[in-house]
Design a protein around this motif. Structure first.
Motif, short mmCIF file in Angstrom:
data_model
loop_
_atom_site.label_atom_id
_atom_site.label_comp_id
_atom_site.label_asym_id
_atom_site.label_seq_id
_atom_site.Cartn_x
_atom_site.Cartn_y
_atom_site.Cartn_z
N GLU A 29 0.80 -1.23 0.05
CA GLU A 29 -0.08 0.08 0.03
C GLU A 29 1.11 1.18 -0.11
O GLU A 29 0.49 2.14 -0.75
CB GLU A 29 -0.95 -0.04 1.10
CG GLU A 29 -1.97 -1.00 1.23
CD GLU A 29 -2.93 -1.28 2.35
OE1 GLU A 29 -2.49 -0.40 3.37
OE2 GLU A 29 -3.68 -2.02 2.63
N LEU A 30 1.88 1.31 0.84
CA LEU A 30 2.74 2.42 0.90
C LEU A 30 3.50 2.79 -0.38
O LEU A 30 3.89 3.86 -0.82
CB LEU A 30 3.97 2.28 2.05
CG LEU A 30 3.10 2.40 3.43
CD1 LEU A 30 4.25 1.99 4.47
CD2 LEU A 30 2.72 3.69 3.57
N LEU A 31 3.92 1.66 -0.97
CA LEU A 31 4.53 1.80 -2.39
C LEU A 31 3.61 2.02 -3.51
O LEU A 31 4.09 2.15 -4.67
CB LEU A 31 5.42 0.58 -2.64
CG LEU A 31 6.78 0.52 -1.63
CD1 LEU A 31 7.30 -0.78 -2.08
CD2 LEU A 31 7.46 1.44 -1.92
N SER A 32 2.41 2.09 -3.39
CA SER A 32 1.18 2.14 -4.31
C SER A 32 0.50 3.42 -4.61
O SER A 32 -0.27 3.91 -5.24
CB SER A 32 0.13 1.25 -4.08
OG SER A 32 0.64 -0.21 -4.23
N ASN A 35 1.60 9.74 -5.77
CA ASN A 35 2.46 10.70 -5.54
C ASN A 35 3.89 9.87 -5.65
O ASN A 35 4.29 9.38 -4.57
CB ASN A 35 2.25 11.57 -4.14
CG ASN A 35 3.09 12.57 -3.91
OD1 ASN A 35 4.49 12.48 -4.33
ND2 ASN A 35 2.76 13.35 -3.28
N SER A 36 4.64 10.27 -6.54
CA SER A 36 5.93 9.93 -6.74
C SER A 36 6.97 10.27 -5.71
O SER A 36 7.91 9.46 -5.22
CB SER A 36 6.56 10.13 -8.15
OG SER A 36 6.66 11.55 -8.44
N VAL A 42 9.20 6.55 0.66
CA VAL A 42 9.03 5.22 1.23
C VAL A 42 10.17 4.19 0.90
O VAL A 42 10.70 3.48 1.68
CB VAL A 42 7.59 4.66 0.99
CG1 VAL A 42 7.47 3.25 1.42
CG2 VAL A 42 6.65 5.48 1.57
N TYR A 43 10.36 4.02 -0.34
CA TYR A 43 11.22 3.21 -1.12
C TYR A 43 12.95 3.28 -0.79
O TYR A 43 13.52 2.69 0.00
CB TYR A 43 11.53 3.14 -2.56
CG TYR A 43 12.03 2.00 -3.26
CD1 TYR A 43 11.42 0.80 -3.20
CD2 TYR A 43 13.20 2.20 -3.94
CE1 TYR A 43 12.07 -0.22 -3.76
CE2 TYR A 43 13.75 1.31 -4.74
CZ TYR A 43 13.17 0.09 -4.57
OH TYR A 43 13.93 -0.91 -5.26
N LYS A 44 13.25 4.64 -0.44
CA LYS A 44 14.48 4.99 0.11
C LYS A 44 14.64 4.57 1.59
O LYS A 44 15.69 3.90 1.85
CB LYS A 44 14.64 6.55 -0.13
CG LYS A 44 15.93 7.02 0.37
CD LYS A 44 16.27 8.74 0.46
CE LYS A 44 17.63 8.97 0.82
NZ LYS A 44 17.84 10.41 0.82
N ALA A 45 13.67 4.95 2.31
CA ALA A 45 13.57 4.31 3.74
C ALA A 45 13.70 2.66 3.74
O ALA A 45 14.19 2.23 4.68
CB ALA A 45 12.42 4.82 4.37
N PHE A 46 12.86 2.19 2.80
CA PHE A 46 12.81 0.58 2.85
C PHE A 46 13.89 0.16 2.50
O PHE A 46 14.49 -0.85 3.02
CB PHE A 46 11.62 0.19 1.75
CG PHE A 46 11.61 -1.08 1.33
CD1 PHE A 46 11.13 -2.08 2.38
CD2 PHE A 46 12.04 -1.62 0.25
CE1 PHE A 46 11.21 -3.36 2.01
CE2 PHE A 46 12.02 -2.96 -0.13
CZ PHE A 46 11.55 -3.83 0.72
N LEU A 47 14.95 0.66 1.39
CA LEU A 47 16.04 0.10 0.99
C LEU A 47 17.17 0.30 2.17
O LEU A 47 18.14 -0.69 2.11
CB LEU A 47 16.82 0.77 -0.20
CG LEU A 47 15.86 0.73 -1.54
CD1 LEU A 47 16.34 1.06 -2.71
CD2 LEU A 47 15.75 -0.95 -1.95
N ALA A 48 17.11 1.07 2.94
CA ALA A 48 18.09 1.04 3.79
C ALA A 48 17.78 0.28 5.34
O ALA A 48 18.59 0.17 6.16
CB ALA A 48 18.20 2.70 4.68
#
Length: 65
Positions: A29-32, A35-36, A42-48
């Protein structure tokens, strides 16, 4: 079942070697977002992360990293 030690994010393997990944619906849901900028945060935080912490990802989506 074994949790892969070198691979983060809930990869599981059973005793006969079949592997699969557990996916969190809240992460999807957060990656959907449409708003890019939100998705990028979210993706940057996720990858860390080595351990997924949904509260941190929600803060990133709100712009509160």
């Amino acid at each position: 079942m074994n949790l892969y030690k070198n691979m983060p994010f809930l990869w599981v393997q059973n005793k006969i070697g079949l592997s699969w990944q557990i996916t969190l619906t809240s992460l999807i849901e957060l990656l959907s977002y449409k708003n890019s900028e939100k998705v990028g945060s979210v993706y940057k935080a996720f990858l860390a992360m080595k351990k997924i912490i949904i509260a941190v990802l929600e803060k990133a989506a709100k712009g509160n990293q």
